[in-house]
Motif scaffolding. Sequence first.
Motif, PDB file in Angstrom:
ATOM      1  N   ILE A   1     -19.864  -9.838  25.729  1.00 30.92           N
ATOM      2  CA  ILE A   1     -19.199 -10.764  26.657  1.00 30.92           C
ATOM      3  C   ILE A   1     -17.964 -10.090  27.255  1.00 30.92           C
ATOM      4  CG2 ILE A   1     -17.915 -12.935  26.795  1.00 30.92           C
ATOM      5  CD1 ILE A   1     -19.921 -14.028  24.699  1.00 30.92           C
ATOM      6  N   MET A   2     -17.215  -9.356  26.432  1.00 32.29           N
ATOM      7  CA  MET A   2     -16.069  -8.612  26.937  1.00 32.29           C
ATOM      8  C   MET A   2     -16.523  -7.550  27.938  1.00 32.29           C
ATOM      9  SD  MET A   2     -12.906  -8.319  26.845  1.00 32.29           S
ATOM     10  CE  MET A   2     -11.508  -7.258  26.879  1.00 32.29           C
ATOM     11  N   GLY A   3     -17.648  -6.926  27.669  1.00 34.76           N
ATOM     12  CA  GLY A   3     -18.197  -5.934  28.602  1.00 34.76           C
ATOM     13  C   GLY A   3     -18.567  -6.546  29.937  1.00 34.76           C
ATOM     14  N   HIS A   4     -19.120  -7.762  29.900  1.00 35.01           N
ATOM     15  CA  HIS A   4     -19.411  -8.462  31.156  1.00 35.01           C
ATOM     16  C   HIS A   4     -18.126  -8.682  31.940  1.00 35.01           C
ATOM     17  CE1 HIS A   4     -23.673  -9.421  30.996  1.00 35.01           C
ATOM     18  NE2 HIS A   4     -23.542  -9.656  29.695  1.00 35.01           N
TER      19      HIS A   4
ATOM     20  N   LEU B   1     -16.885  -5.317  33.377  1.00 35.19           N
ATOM     21  CA  LEU B   1     -17.705  -4.807  34.471  1.00 35.19           C
ATOM     22  C   LEU B   1     -17.625  -5.682  35.712  1.00 35.19           C
ATOM     23  CD1 LEU B   1     -19.724  -2.646  35.377  1.00 35.19           C
ATOM     24  CD2 LEU B   1     -21.537  -4.167  34.608  1.00 35.19           C
ATOM     25  N   TRP B   2     -17.834  -6.961  35.580  1.00 28.21           N
ATOM     26  CA  TRP B   2     -17.976  -7.799  36.773  1.00 28.21           C
ATOM     27  C   TRP B   2     -16.656  -8.169  37.424  1.00 28.21           C
ATOM     28  CZ3 TRP B   2     -22.255  -6.620  38.440  1.00 28.21           C
ATOM     29  CH2 TRP B   2     -23.362  -6.512  37.623  1.00 28.21           C
ATOM     30  N   PHE B   3     -15.573  -8.260  36.647  1.00 28.76           N
ATOM     31  CA  PHE B   3     -14.284  -8.535  37.283  1.00 28.76           C
ATOM     32  C   PHE B   3     -13.744  -7.311  38.011  1.00 28.76           C
ATOM     33  CE2 PHE B   3     -13.484 -12.131  34.114  1.00 28.76           C
ATOM     34  CZ  PHE B   3     -13.993 -13.056  34.995  1.00 28.76           C
ATOM     35  N   HIS B   4     -14.196  -6.127  37.600  1.00 30.97           N
ATOM     36  CA  HIS B   4     -13.737  -4.890  38.222  1.00 30.97           C
ATOM     37  C   HIS B   4     -14.914  -4.105  38.792  1.00 30.97           C
ATOM     38  CE1 HIS B   4      -9.889  -5.820  36.581  1.00 30.97           C
ATOM     39  NE2 HIS B   4     -10.473  -6.052  35.417  1.00 30.97           N
ATOM     40  N   TYR B   5     -15.896  -4.843  39.275  1.00 33.19           N
ATOM     41  CA  TYR B   5     -17.122  -4.268  39.819  1.00 33.19           C
ATOM     42  C   TYR B   5     -16.819  -3.308  40.963  1.00 33.19           C
ATOM     43  CZ  TYR B   5     -21.633  -4.241  42.243  1.00 33.19           C
ATOM     44  OH  TYR B   5     -22.772  -3.855  42.859  1.00 33.19           O
ATOM     45  N   SER B   6     -15.950  -3.697  41.861  1.00 34.30           N
ATOM     46  CA  SER B   6     -15.675  -2.853  43.028  1.00 34.30           C
ATOM     47  C   SER B   6     -14.982  -1.551  42.624  1.00 34.30           C
ATOM     48  CB  SER B   6     -14.826  -3.612  44.046  1.00 34.30           C
ATOM     49  OG  SER B   6     -13.589  -3.966  43.473  1.00 34.30           O
ATOM     50  N   ASP B   7     -14.132  -1.603  41.589  1.00 35.13           N
ATOM     51  CA  ASP B   7     -13.471  -0.374  41.129  1.00 35.13           C
ATOM     52  C   ASP B   7     -14.482   0.621  40.574  1.00 35.13           C
ATOM     53  OD1 ASP B   7     -11.019  -1.468  41.801  1.00 35.13           O
ATOM     54  OD2 ASP B   7     -10.716  -2.305  39.792  1.00 35.13           O
ATOM     55  N   TYR B   8     -15.429   0.130  39.784  1.00 37.19           N
ATOM     56  CA  TYR B   8     -16.436   1.026  39.220  1.00 37.19           C
ATOM     57  C   TYR B   8     -17.484   1.430  40.248  1.00 37.19           C
ATOM     58  CZ  TYR B   8     -14.497   0.145  34.651  1.00 37.19           C
ATOM     59  OH  TYR B   8     -13.652   0.069  33.582  1.00 37.19           O
TER      60      TYR B   8
ATOM     61  N   MET C   1     -24.578  -0.264  32.908  1.00 42.15           N
ATOM     62  CA  MET C   1     -23.866  -1.337  32.209  1.00 42.15           C
ATOM     63  C   MET C   1     -24.530  -2.694  32.440  1.00 42.15           C
ATOM     64  SD  MET C   1     -21.459  -0.230  30.304  1.00 42.15           S
ATOM     65  CE  MET C   1     -20.462  -1.675  30.037  1.00 42.15           C
ATOM     66  N   ALA C   2     -25.038  -2.939  33.646  1.00 43.27           N
ATOM     67  CA  ALA C   2     -25.719  -4.209  33.908  1.00 43.27           C
ATOM     68  C   ALA C   2     -26.976  -4.334  33.044  1.00 43.27           C
ATOM     69  CB  ALA C   2     -26.066  -4.326  35.386  1.00 43.27           C
ATOM     70  N   ILE C   3     -27.755  -3.262  32.978  1.00 48.59           N
ATOM     71  CA  ILE C   3     -28.971  -3.273  32.151  1.00 48.59           C
ATOM     72  C   ILE C   3     -28.601  -3.347  30.665  1.00 48.59           C
ATOM     73  CG2 ILE C   3     -30.953  -1.883  31.424  1.00 48.59           C
ATOM     74  CD1 ILE C   3     -31.080  -0.852  34.324  1.00 48.59           C
ATOM     75  N   ARG C   4     -27.619  -2.567  30.270  1.00 46.68           N
ATOM     76  CA  ARG C   4     -27.226  -2.513  28.867  1.00 46.68           C
ATOM     77  C   ARG C   4     -26.680  -3.846  28.373  1.00 46.68           C
ATOM     78  NH1 ARG C   4     -25.014  -3.167  24.633  1.00 46.68           N
ATOM     79  NH2 ARG C   4     -24.002  -1.705  23.290  1.00 46.68           N
ATOM     80  N   LEU C   5     -25.846  -4.481  29.178  1.00 47.95           N
ATOM     81  CA  LEU C   5     -25.269  -5.757  28.768  1.00 47.95           C
ATOM     82  C   LEU C   5     -26.311  -6.868  28.741  1.00 47.95           C
ATOM     83  CD1 LEU C   5     -21.875  -5.499  30.649  1.00 47.95           C
ATOM     84  CD2 LEU C   5     -22.227  -5.421  28.180  1.00 47.95           C
ATOM     85  N   SER C   6     -27.215  -6.869  29.712  1.00 45.47           N
ATOM     86  CA  SER C   6     -28.264  -7.894  29.739  1.00 45.47           C
ATOM     87  C   SER C   6     -29.211  -7.755  28.558  1.00 45.47           C
ATOM     88  CB  SER C   6     -29.041  -7.823  31.046  1.00 45.47           C
ATOM     89  OG  SER C   6     -28.189  -8.021  32.133  1.00 45.47           O
TER      90      SER C   6
END
Length: 157
Positions: free
Chosen positions: A112-115, A118-125, A136-141
Amino acid sequence: MIHYPLLVNEPTEPPVRFHSIYAMMCYVWITTTTVTFTVYDLILAYSTSACYTSDIPTLSFPIQTWLYIAGYLGLALCIFIYLTHSRERSVCQERIHITTYIIILMNIAWNIMGHNVLWFHYSDYLHCSLEIVIYMAIRLSLGMISNVLQIYLHYQR
């Protein structure tokens, strides 16, 4: 005339139920995904890419820290999954089950922390590397699916 005793064809093993075959397939999938993600998380965590080590202004740690902790949590989970499924029954078996359950819950919280990372700082990454966003999207899902499935199977035991 020779008489042979009546032979009874009873199997020595109990018949395999559908649930146990399903559970075995789930455990194989869980173990495979856990080991794969653990190895790749640690590989990415120890890489020297500037993308993984850069701090995000609004977040206190980079994605590399998340990958370190996720890799070592996965390693601990692999060890305790192995200990949970060992055939030897001991006094410590109940403690091993409780510890495995706690590590699974910690893994869920870390995913959940990884989500959030990743998603709050999606544009930075996304500016840095598209591959890390896809991984990260595949790994977290798949990690969340695997953890929920582990809790379900652990509860069924």
